[in-house]
Write a protein that holds these residues in place. Structure first.
Motif: not given
Length: 720
Positions: A507-526
């Motif tokens: 979860e933390n890693f997904a939030e981090f990537l979503a924050k800086y990549s511009g993607e939604s957390k949901e898409n990043v987690l998927k």
């Protein structure tokens, strides 16, 4: 009158009497009773695991019970019942009968060949007399204190497994707790046996072992007797596991101190003997493991029952250093077991060689020197278990070296033993996950100016203790060593290490990537969940390919012909060699790492205690069907998984062959179409990511353990 706690303490602290050599036993019954009452009830019970006793075991057990019962009753009538010697006699009597019964419940019965009829008859005798002894104690003391103390002692032994790791629970510990909860205070001995019998028979490992679905080994140095009952036939040790054994069972330190007192020569020139002292400490933890699996080795003619010992990682890349280390250990171990086997193998035929160590040496594949070390040891009849191996090219080359060495051994008339080719699949997965995650972080931050601040905030969030953002970061990696991170890239590698990222879809890693990549957390987690599943198959795919190359129906006969032709062997000897080589999947992270590598031939899955529990719990989920995983090593997995993994360079190195190996396999007749030839080259063995990370951890663990042992030796010597 001694209280229960005092009796338990007496049993726990009792020192066995020295065994006379040669034994003075007059007959089998005398041998078993004398050995047990000297303080070796497990050895006494194991000495009955003799194929020559098939059809005779009932009479022997009856005679053992007759004599023990006479002693039990005599102590009461002579008013010596609460003297320490009498208490220990009865405790050892209880323990001996428990151990005999539990051996009957476990796979030992199958290995020996005892019939159901004779085992049931023996069990009835044992249960009857245990109940009688319990009744005597109740009448005398109001409760069966000695029986209860012995049961407590055995359960306590189970609960040593992973006792020093509060964050994880081992299967044997869990079984011990389960047994403890179900003991009937009104019927202690028989309820103890009832619960143990059920725990063994219902365990998925026992079921798989009995049905021949796979072999299993333990990646841990204690709790092995219980695993043997479940059908386990192998154990792996390394410096980290030796240190853990001493942590979980502190009594080993007392044994080590006593050994140093008994061998003062080890304390001479002590500064120059650090490695020898560490070797001694490891052997003291190793020998009990070998004792447990020794009956398996002899009952199965050394085709199982082996204990893997890790050679000194500081000399792993040295041919001379590794051979010197191995031969020292092997010689000392052989000397020890020549005496031990006088008791274990009492009554066996005179042509059975006593003392041969049931040991295989872990030869690290961190350099091409492993090829020559493996070949040489095998040629001496000393088995090997190649470790620090993650790639098809490493494992294929080292199996070929085993074949060459074993071929020389059989020409000398040496019976070969089971040997292993470890596939450290979980560590390959971990490495690939780390480099994949680091790439994702770099990609997410490519348009961020202050990259360091971004990862600094994340590092604090996931628990890395960083005081100075711009300074040096030092933190555990999860590989057994601390990373010193100075550059931005090194700090990215640190936050992506397995200590902080055990799964990509964190979860933390997904939030981090979503924050800086511009993607939604949901898409990043998927996206991360998909890649976690893909990377989680990497080690399994490597194990599958290696096993297929050598041991599949398509190829095994081709290798038989190869051995016969190349080394001028008889078909029988060629089969012996081929059947004695197992792939050894290790470093498991999830239950499917085991279930997807099950094979009925040439496979031993080695398991860490907490992983064993996960595998057991997985088997008890609704809808689980074991038949789905029978010979699962042959399952053809989705080719898209392999395609995606091959986009990661280090997986390509792990999965493909080298040109030289491809040529050899073609000559043997193995179809390698589409296998690729960009596999890890010999000169890259030591620099491969998983290798570097693992060897750093092994070396660090060894050096720390060596220093602890050195301090103990200094203490015994009288220095501060």
């Amino acid at each position: 009158m001694m209280e229960l706690d005092d009796i338990f303490r007496l049993i726990s602290e009792a020192k066995p009497q020295p065994l006379p050599h040669p034994p003075t036993s007059k007959d089998y019954v005398d041998h078993v009773i004398d050995t047990a009452l000297r303080g070796y009830p497990e050895l006494a019970a194991d000495s009955l695991l003799n194929p020559l006793l098939v059809g005779r075991i009932k009479n022997i057990v009856g005679s053992i019970v007759r004599q023990l019962n006479l002693l039990f009753e005599r102590d009461f009538w002579l008013k010596e019942d609460m003297e320490e010697k009498a208490i220990l006699r009865r405790a050892y009597s209880y323990s001996l009968l428990f151990e005999i019964a539990i051996n009957f419940y476990g796979m030992e019965k199958e290995w020996v060949g005892f019939s159901d009829e004779e085992v049931n008859a023996c069990e009835n005798i044992i249960r009857y007399i245990l109940n009688k002894w319990e009744e005597i104690e109740r009448k005398r003391y109001g409760e069966p204190r000695i029986a209860k103390a012995v049961v407590m002692y055995k359960i306590n032994d189970m609960k040593k497994v992973m006792a020093g790791d509060p964050q994880r629970t081992g299967m044997i510990y869990w079984m011990g707790e389960n047994i403890e909860k179900k003991i009937d205070e009104k019927n202690i001995t028989n309820s103890f046996l009832n619960v143990i019998k059920n725990e063994i028979k219902s365990n998925i490992y026992y079921i798989m072992s009995k049905e021949g679905i796979c072999r299993f080994g333990n990646d841990y140095a204690i709790g092995l007797r219980w695993l043997r009952h479940l059908g386990y036939v192998q154990v792996s040790t390394n410096p980290q596991l030796a240190a853990i054994a001493y942590r979980d069972d502190p009594s080993l330190w007392d044994k080590l101190k006593q050994y140093f007192r008994d061998h003062p020569e080890l304390l001479e020139n002590i500064e120059e003997r650090k490695d020898e002292l560490a070797m001694t400490a490891t052997m003291l933890a190793l020998w009990p493991n070998m004792e447990v699996f020794r009956p398996v080795a002899y009952l199965l003619n050394f085709t199982d029952g082996m204990v893997s010992y890790q050679l000194n990682p500081n000399v792993a890349a040295s041919y001379e250093g590794s051979l010197e280390d191995a031969l020292k250990i092997y010689s000392k171990t052989q000397e020890y077991f020549k005496e031990y086997d006088e008791y274990l193998l009492w009554g066996w035929p005179v042509d059975v060689e006593k003392g041969r160590p049931n040991i295989v040496f872990k030869v690290a594949g961190n350099s091409p020197a492993a090829i020559d070390i493996t070949r040489k040891l095998e040629s001496l009849g000393i088995g090997t278990n190649n470790t620090v191996t993650y790639t098809v090219s490493q494992e294929v080359k080292l199996i070929l070296a085993k074949m060459e060495g074993m071929a020389e051994a059989v020409k000398k008339g040496i019976l070969t033993t089971k040997v292993y080719e470890t596939n450290m699949g979980g560590r390959l997965d971990d490495h690939l996950r780390e480099i994949f995650a680091a790439k994702l972080v770099r990609d997410a931050l490519k348009n961020i100016d202050d990259k360091l601040s971004a990862i600094y905030e994340y590092a604090k969030k996931i628990g890395i203790n960083v005081e100075d953002k711009d300074g040096i970061w030092i933190a555990p990696t999860g590989w057994g060593w601390d990373k010193v991170a100075k550059t931005l890239d090194e700090k990215i590698e640190l936050i992506c290490s397995r200590q902080y990222l055990k799964r990509l879809n964190d979860e933390n890693f997904a939030e981090f990537l979503a924050k800086y990549s511009g993607e939604s957390k949901e898409n990043v987690l998927k996206y991360l969940e998909e890649w976690e599943k893909i990377i989680g198959m990497a080690g399994t795919l490597v194990a599958q390919r290696v096993w297929w190359i050598f041991f599949s129906k398509e190829n095994k006969d081709k290798w038989l012909g190869y051995l016969i032709s190349k080394y001028n062997l008889s078909p029988e000897k060629a089969k012996e060699i081929l059947n004695n080589i197992d792939v050894l999947p290790a470093s498991k992270r999830k239950p499917l790492d085991t279930y997807l590598t099950l094979a009925r031939n040439n496979m031993t899955n080695t398991e860490f205690p907490n992983h064993q529990l996960n595998v057991l719990m997985f088997s008890r989920k609704p809808g689980f069907e074991l038949k789905r995983y029978d010979n699962a090593i042959t399952i053809k997995h989705d080719p898209k998984i392999i395609e995606k993994l091959l986009t990661i360079e280090d997986f390509r190195k792990a999965y493909e062959l080298t040109p030289e190996l491809a040529d050899i396999l073609k000559k043997v007749g193995v179809s390698i179409e589409g296998f690729g030839t960009n596999g890890l080259k010999y000169e890259e063995w030591g620099s491969f990511g998983s290798t570097v990370k693992t060897m750093n951890g092994f070396t660090e663990a060894y050096n720390k353990f060596r220093e602890k042992v050195f301090k103990i030796a200094m203490e015994v010597k009288g220095k501060k």
